[in-house]
Design an enzyme around this catalytic site. Structure first.
Site, PDB file in Angstrom:
ATOM      1  N   HIS A   1      -6.833 -10.087 -19.235  1.00 23.50           N
ATOM      2  CA  HIS A   1      -6.756 -11.380 -19.907  1.00 23.50           C
ATOM      3  C   HIS A   1      -7.670 -11.451 -21.132  1.00 23.50           C
ATOM      4  O   HIS A   1      -8.022 -12.533 -21.599  1.00 23.50           O
ATOM      5  CB  HIS A   1      -7.029 -12.523 -18.928  1.00 23.50           C
ATOM      6  CG  HIS A   1      -5.749 -13.023 -18.314  1.00 23.50           C
ATOM      7  ND1 HIS A   1      -4.717 -12.177 -18.003  1.00 23.50           N
ATOM      8  CD2 HIS A   1      -5.314 -14.264 -17.987  1.00 23.50           C
ATOM      9  CE1 HIS A   1      -3.712 -12.884 -17.505  1.00 23.50           C
ATOM     10  NE2 HIS A   1      -4.046 -14.158 -17.489  1.00 23.50           N
TER      11      HIS A   1
ATOM     12  N   ASP B   1     -12.880 -21.935 -16.305  1.00 23.75           N
ATOM     13  CA  ASP B   1     -11.877 -23.011 -16.239  1.00 23.75           C
ATOM     14  C   ASP B   1     -10.603 -22.523 -15.554  1.00 23.75           C
ATOM     15  O   ASP B   1      -9.876 -23.298 -14.943  1.00 23.75           O
ATOM     16  CB  ASP B   1     -11.482 -23.470 -17.653  1.00 23.75           C
ATOM     17  CG  ASP B   1     -12.650 -24.048 -18.411  1.00 23.75           C
ATOM     18  OD1 ASP B   1     -13.727 -24.202 -17.813  1.00 23.75           O
ATOM     19  OD2 ASP B   1     -12.485 -24.333 -19.607  1.00 23.75           O
TER      20      ASP B   1
ATOM     21  N   GLU C   1     -17.670 -30.996 -19.411  1.00 21.65           N
ATOM     22  CA  GLU C   1     -17.055 -30.292 -20.554  1.00 21.65           C
ATOM     23  C   GLU C   1     -16.647 -31.332 -21.596  1.00 21.65           C
ATOM     24  O   GLU C   1     -16.745 -32.539 -21.355  1.00 21.65           O
ATOM     25  CB  GLU C   1     -15.838 -29.463 -20.114  1.00 21.65           C
ATOM     26  CG  GLU C   1     -16.224 -28.211 -19.343  1.00 21.65           C
ATOM     27  CD  GLU C   1     -15.162 -27.106 -19.369  1.00 21.65           C
ATOM     28  OE1 GLU C   1     -14.116 -27.284 -20.023  1.00 21.65           O
ATOM     29  OE2 GLU C   1     -15.397 -26.067 -18.724  1.00 21.65           O
TER      30      GLU C   1
HETATM   31  C1  LIG Z   1      -6.118 -18.341 -19.765  1.00 18.80           C
HETATM   32  C2  LIG Z   1      -7.543 -17.863 -19.907  1.00 18.80           C
HETATM   33  C3  LIG Z   1      -8.575 -18.712 -19.589  1.00 18.80           C
HETATM   34  C4  LIG Z   1      -9.907 -18.292 -19.716  1.00 18.80           C
HETATM   35  N1  LIG Z   1     -10.901 -19.165 -19.393  1.00 18.80           N
HETATM   36  C5  LIG Z   1     -12.182 -18.760 -19.464  1.00 18.80           C
HETATM   37  C6  LIG Z   1     -13.237 -19.631 -19.102  1.00 18.80           C
HETATM   38  O1  LIG Z   1     -13.033 -20.769 -18.739  1.00 18.80           O
HETATM   39  N2  LIG Z   1     -14.504 -19.161 -19.174  1.00 18.80           N
HETATM   40  C7  LIG Z   1     -14.783 -17.881 -19.553  1.00 18.80           C
HETATM   41  O2  LIG Z   1     -15.947 -17.500 -19.550  1.00 18.80           O
HETATM   42  N3  LIG Z   1     -13.805 -17.044 -19.935  1.00 18.80           N
HETATM   43  C8  LIG Z   1     -12.519 -17.461 -19.898  1.00 18.80           C
HETATM   44  N4  LIG Z   1     -11.524 -16.604 -20.290  1.00 18.80           N
HETATM   45  C9  LIG Z   1     -11.897 -15.299 -20.834  1.00 18.80           C
HETATM   46  C10 LIG Z   1     -12.082 -14.287 -19.724  1.00 18.80           C
HETATM   47  O3  LIG Z   1     -13.266 -14.534 -18.996  1.00 18.80           O
HETATM   48  C11 LIG Z   1     -12.202 -12.871 -20.291  1.00 18.80           C
HETATM   49  O4  LIG Z   1     -11.094 -12.572 -21.079  1.00 18.80           O
HETATM   50  C12 LIG Z   1     -12.300 -11.877 -19.154  1.00 18.80           C
HETATM   51  O5  LIG Z   1     -12.559 -10.616 -19.686  1.00 18.80           O
HETATM   52  C13 LIG Z   1     -11.012 -11.846 -18.412  1.00 18.80           C
HETATM   53  O6  LIG Z   1     -11.125 -11.118 -17.231  1.00 18.80           O
HETATM   54  P1  LIG Z   1     -10.102  -9.930 -16.985  1.00 18.80           P
HETATM   55  O7  LIG Z   1     -10.241  -9.580 -15.563  1.00 18.80           O
HETATM   56  O8  LIG Z   1      -8.748 -10.275 -17.440  1.00 18.80           O
HETATM   57  O9  LIG Z   1     -10.774  -8.849 -17.929  1.00 18.80           O
HETATM   58  P2  LIG Z   1     -10.070  -7.683 -18.749  1.00 18.80           P
HETATM   59  O10 LIG Z   1      -9.392  -8.260 -19.929  1.00 18.80           O
HETATM   60  O11 LIG Z   1      -9.267  -6.853 -17.849  1.00 18.80           O
HETATM   61  O12 LIG Z   1     -11.373  -6.886 -19.225  1.00 18.80           O
HETATM   62  C14 LIG Z   1     -12.310  -7.460 -20.118  1.00 18.80           C
HETATM   63  C15 LIG Z   1     -13.389  -6.438 -20.465  1.00 18.80           C
HETATM   64  O13 LIG Z   1     -14.162  -6.161 -19.316  1.00 18.80           O
HETATM   65  C16 LIG Z   1     -14.040  -4.801 -18.935  1.00 18.80           C
HETATM   66  N5  LIG Z   1     -13.906  -4.792 -17.492  1.00 18.80           N
HETATM   67  C17 LIG Z   1     -12.896  -5.270 -16.730  1.00 18.80           C
HETATM   68  N6  LIG Z   1     -13.172  -5.093 -15.438  1.00 18.80           N
HETATM   69  C18 LIG Z   1     -14.379  -4.511 -15.371  1.00 18.80           C
HETATM   70  C19 LIG Z   1     -15.212  -4.077 -14.310  1.00 18.80           C
HETATM   71  N7  LIG Z   1     -14.850  -4.193 -13.031  1.00 18.80           N
HETATM   72  N8  LIG Z   1     -16.401  -3.497 -14.623  1.00 18.80           N
HETATM   73  C20 LIG Z   1     -16.801  -3.360 -15.899  1.00 18.80           C
HETATM   74  N9  LIG Z   1     -16.043  -3.739 -16.951  1.00 18.80           N
HETATM   75  C21 LIG Z   1     -14.850  -4.322 -16.676  1.00 18.80           C
HETATM   76  C22 LIG Z   1     -12.804  -4.284 -19.659  1.00 18.80           C
HETATM   77  O14 LIG Z   1     -12.847  -2.905 -19.904  1.00 18.80           O
HETATM   78  C23 LIG Z   1     -12.840  -5.101 -20.927  1.00 18.80           C
HETATM   79  O15 LIG Z   1     -13.719  -4.541 -21.858  1.00 18.80           O
HETATM   80  C24 LIG Z   1     -10.191 -16.997 -20.189  1.00 18.80           C
HETATM   81  C25 LIG Z   1      -9.148 -16.138 -20.534  1.00 18.80           C
HETATM   82  C26 LIG Z   1      -7.837 -16.560 -20.392  1.00 18.80           C
HETATM   83  C27 LIG Z   1      -6.727 -15.650 -20.806  1.00 18.80           C
END
Ligand SMILES: Cc1cc2nc3c(=O)[nH]c(=O)nc-3n(C[C@H](O)[C@H](O)[C@H](O)COP(=O)(O)OP(=O)(O)OC[C@H]3O[C@@H](n4cnc5c(N)ncnc54)[C@H](O)[C@@H]3O)c2cc1C
Length: 495
Positions: free
Chosen positions: A87, A151, A261
């Protein structure tokens, strides 16, 4: 651009030698079929599409260790990026020409095994691949819950801890990274290490907010508290920015509520909570929007349970009476705690062509928010005419953040976040990028010391500026834990 079959075949054949060396130790966990390559080159942003050589589907931590060791030991190390839920919005979880690790496969077929709640210690041991929504379900089932959220909870634990994890509880408890007591991490050398504030602290502080640069989190021990069962939930409309932020700062200073918020309203639809049942209010909101282009609202929540059910209405009324929102413009609801935390549910982006999400997330020091409002919130956002965008704006207390962690925030006791969450048709993101750049340029020209959250930064110089005094320690930790620059190249810090 989606990977074409031809380009995929070409890349696979050119890279055959490297991929087989990566897979040699356990070929069955790395796949280069079209579905895997598409997974590895796709994220929520739908802007960057870096095609990996393969996607690894580990079933154990040992698989992750062996994969990274294979890269580290090789004369030509290949990049490795953990992909949690994918994400990110700018390819941060991608590894063009390397291997993407599908973290979800660590939990496949293991049921609840990788979310273990310890009621005595009041913590949860959670696999890095787990989604926060599942932690929510498991914890509340036994009457407890993490204290700090995002969120949207369909994000992986490892993914949000690699950034910070922010929401309306952070003013009181700090971001999610402030509420972790121990981690299991596979470093960029392929070492499996347990770390905490006192055990391997350099790795612990590095990984939290560390943008995936120092290791892959395979387990996090997360602080729990007794879970409330229900919430009082209000939205309060403001026409004046100073009153809006003064009330937000009042709320984050007295801990009388559990969640604070704020949002920027640039069109009538976004004010429907107050206007849908009243033509006179609709007219008033329309007139105000015409006059000043923008309105603001606070979203405020107070938790309660059976023990406090008898007094919550009175307490909530007292809380609202202290605030100076537009008279009559409060909308209050009552919901279960789980409904509130999982408010948005999982987002379904529909069928292809999927939209793009050129988001911009900033932290802004309190001392500059009036100028920021004049230039950006009231000055630029209304001109966008963007009815699908969501603009979030709320404050934090810096003393709830731990400066030893890699996450970067402004150097002021109170700072705000702006989340400019744009949605555009697929590949229609360029004009929004220009808009985001205008915001950054405005801040630069006025000397506003903003920091990007979920940073989208390309040059080394800009990364050095971003980390500021932390750059030295970031470089030092990189040399300690990932000296061959293997991990998370999609962040574009060292690659
Ligand atoms: C709809 C939506 C709502 C969101 N709302 C919020 C919010 O309210 N608050 C907030 O803080 N953020 C929010 N985000 C942002 C979100 O926290 C970050 O995009 C986060 O990285 C998403 O987690 P993911 O599992 O999809 O990570 P990914 O996109 O899979 O990875 C993000 C990064 O972390 C690394 N990574 C992933 N897993 C690990 C692991 N286990 N160990 C080490 N590194 C790792 C990846 O290599 C990459 O660099 C939101 C994003 C979306 C799309």
């Amino acid at each position: 651009m989606q990977p074409s079959t031809l380009s995929i075949l070409l890349i696979i054949s050119i890279s055959f030698t490297i991929i087989t060396s990566a897979a040699a130790y356990k070929p069955e966990i790395i796949k280069s079929d079209a579905a895997s390559l598409s997974l590895g080159s796709t994220d929520y942003g739908n802007i960057v599409h870096d095609i990996p050589l393969g996607v690894a589907y580990p079933s154990t931590e040992k698989d992750v260790v062996e994969l990274i060791r294979a890269s580290h030991a090789s004369g030509e190390p290949f990049a490795v990026a953990a992909r949690g839920r994918g994400h990110s919005v700018r390819g941060q979880a991608m590894a063009g020409g390397g291997v993407v690790v599908d973290m979800t496969s660590l939990g496949k077929g293991k049921g609840k095994e990788r979310i273990r709640i310890d009621l005595e210690g009041m913590y949860a041991d959670v696999g890095g691949e787990q989604l926060w929504v599942d932690v929510l379900k498991e914890a509340t089932a036994v009457g407890v819950a993490p204290v700090s959220w995002t969120d949207y909870v369909y994000l992986s634990v490892g993914g949000t801890l690699s950034n910070a994890g922010i929401s309306g509880q952070a003013f009181m408890h700090g971001p999610q990274i402030s509420n972790v007591v121990e981690l299991d991490v596979v470093t960029g050398k392929g070492e499996f290490m347990t770390c905490s504030r006192t055990r391997n602290p350099e790795l612990f502080f590095g990984v939290l907010g560390g943008l995936g640069q120092f290791g892959i989190i395979t387990r996090a021990r997360i602080v729990l508290d007794k879970a409330p069962t229900r919430v009082k939930w209000a939205k309060l409309l403001y026409s004046d920015f100073t009153t809006f932020t003064r009330d937000q700062e009042h709320l984050i200073s007295n801990n009388a509520s559990n969640y604070v918020e704020g949002f920027i309203v640039t069109n009538e639809n976004a004010a429907s909570d107050w206007t849908s049942s009243s033509p006179s209010r609709k007219a008033e909101v329309a007139a105000l929007l015409k006059k000043q282009g923008v309105l603001y609202y606070i979203e405020l929540v107070k938790y309660y349970d059976n023990n406090t059910a008898a007094t919550i209405d009175q307490e909530f009324d007292t809380l609202l009476k202290e605030l100076k929102y537009m008279s009559g413009y409060n909308a209050t609801t009552d919901a279960s705690f789980v409904e509130f935390i999982d408010e948005s549910g999982d987002i379904d982006n529909g069928t292809p062509p999927l939209p793009s999400h050129p988001w911009l997330n900033l932290f802004i020091p309190k001392s500059t928010i009036v100028e920021f409002n004049a230039g950006v919130l009231a000055g630029m956002l209304p001109k966008l005419n963007d009815t699908s965008g969501i603009f979030i704006f709320y404050p934090f207390n810096r003393n709830k953040w731990d400066d030893r962690m890699t996450a970067v925030v402004p150097d002021e006791e109170v700072f705000y976040t702006l989340a400019a969450l744009h949605t555009t048709p697929q590949d229609g993101y360029k004009s929004m990028d220009e808009f985001n750049n205008e915001i950054l340029e405005f801040c630069k020209s006025k000397g506003l010391k903003v920091k990007q959250y979920l940073p989208n930064i390309k040059s080394k110089k800009e990364w050095m500026d971003h980390f500021g005094t932390k750059w030295e320690i970031v470089e030092k930790r990189k040399a300690m834990f990932d000296p061959k620059n293997i991990l998370s190249p999609g962040q574009r810090i060292f690659n």
